[in-house]
Design an enzyme around this catalytic site. Structure first.
Site, PDB file in Angstrom:
ATOM      1  N   GLU A  59       1.670  -7.600   6.354  1.00  0.00           N
ATOM      2  CA  GLU A  59       1.969  -8.218   4.555  1.00  0.00           C
ATOM      3  C   GLU A  59       0.874  -9.668   4.256  1.00  0.00           C
ATOM      4  O   GLU A  59       0.295 -10.003   3.863  1.00  0.00           O
ATOM      5  CB  GLU A  59       2.527  -7.027   3.648  1.00  0.00           C
ATOM      6  N   CYS A 107       4.445  -1.963   2.440  1.00  0.00           N
ATOM      7  CA  CYS A 107       3.090  -1.809   0.932  1.00  0.00           C
ATOM      8  C   CYS A 107       3.145  -1.942  -0.932  1.00  0.00           C
ATOM      9  O   CYS A 107       3.370  -2.158  -1.645  1.00  0.00           O
ATOM     10  CB  CYS A 107       2.100  -1.186   0.655  1.00  0.00           C
TER      11      CYS A 107
END
Length: 227
Positions: free
Chosen positions: A215, A140
């Site tokens: 993600e 991230c």
């Protein structure tokens, strides 16, 4: 693109293979870059990302308790501060313009993709060690850094200028560099100079790759809001 985010991150990124490209060049990301992403999709994503960042901050707070060195504790505590007191404000500001209050964001129902990702990261920390947690957190942090640097900076009249320029900006790029330094030091302290030859390395690659896959699912979720 490795930029200057340390040496551990690019090795894990390369080990993740094509899933990293799927994440950083996702259709949601490309829509942000060229301004064609539906506003409804962006706002839906922002609401969920606000909830995500609450859990992300908790995971970084957990990292403080998992750290073995004072400098590690300081770095993780600084990240918690940056998330809670700075990055969340971008979401609050943008959503307020659409009539959503911070209370609306805080009480939003979590999407299953959000639940899967945040709980995976927290479980990595609770069930694993400091390196397990960093490996799950890093996609991230660094992914947004790479995306921002690739897409921006953009002019102020770009429909997603605030988002892109936040992650392209010097402050966030420094966060990535600092995170890279933290990860490199943590690996050296625990695994030594030959980290990739240790049994723990494969587990770190798996943690990193799984978080990257999650993600991708997060971006998929964002696109679904604009359908």
């Amino acid at each position: 693109m490795t930029r200057d985010y340390g040496t551990t991150f690019p090795r894990l990124r390369d080990a993740a293979g094509t899933v990293w490209q799927d994440y950083t060049h996702h259709a949601f990301v490309e829509g942000l870059g060229n301004g064609t992403l539906p506003r409804k999709a962006f706002l839906g994503y922002l609401v969920q990302d606000y909830v995500f960042l609450i859990h992300f901050a908790r995971a970084w707070a957990l990292a403080v308790t998992k750290a073995d060195a004072l400098e590690e504790m300081r770095a993780c505590a600084a990240t918690v501060d940056a998330l809670v007191n700075h990055e969340l404000s971008l979401h609050v500001k943008t959503c307020a313009e659409a009539g959503l209050s911070e209370a609306d964001l805080y009480t939003a129902e979590e999407h299953p993709a959000n639940l899967a990702y945040t709980r995976y990261v927290l479980d990595a920390g609770h069930s694993g060690n400091f390196l397990d947690l960093l490996a799950a957190l890093t996609p991230c942090v660094m992914g947004y850094g790479e995306i921002g640097a690739r897409l921006g900076p953009v002019p102020a009249d770009h429909p997603y200028a605030d988002w892109i320029n936040t992650y392209a900006g010097d402050a966030y790029q420094q966060v990535c560099r600092d995170s890279g330094t933290l990860f490199d030091g943590a690996v050296l302290l625990r695994l030594g100079a030959g980290a990739e030859t240790t049994p723990a390395w494969g587990r770190l690659c798996q943690r990193f790759t799984t978080a990257t896959r999650l993600e991708v699912s997060f971006w998929d979720m964002g696109l679904s809001f604009g359908a």
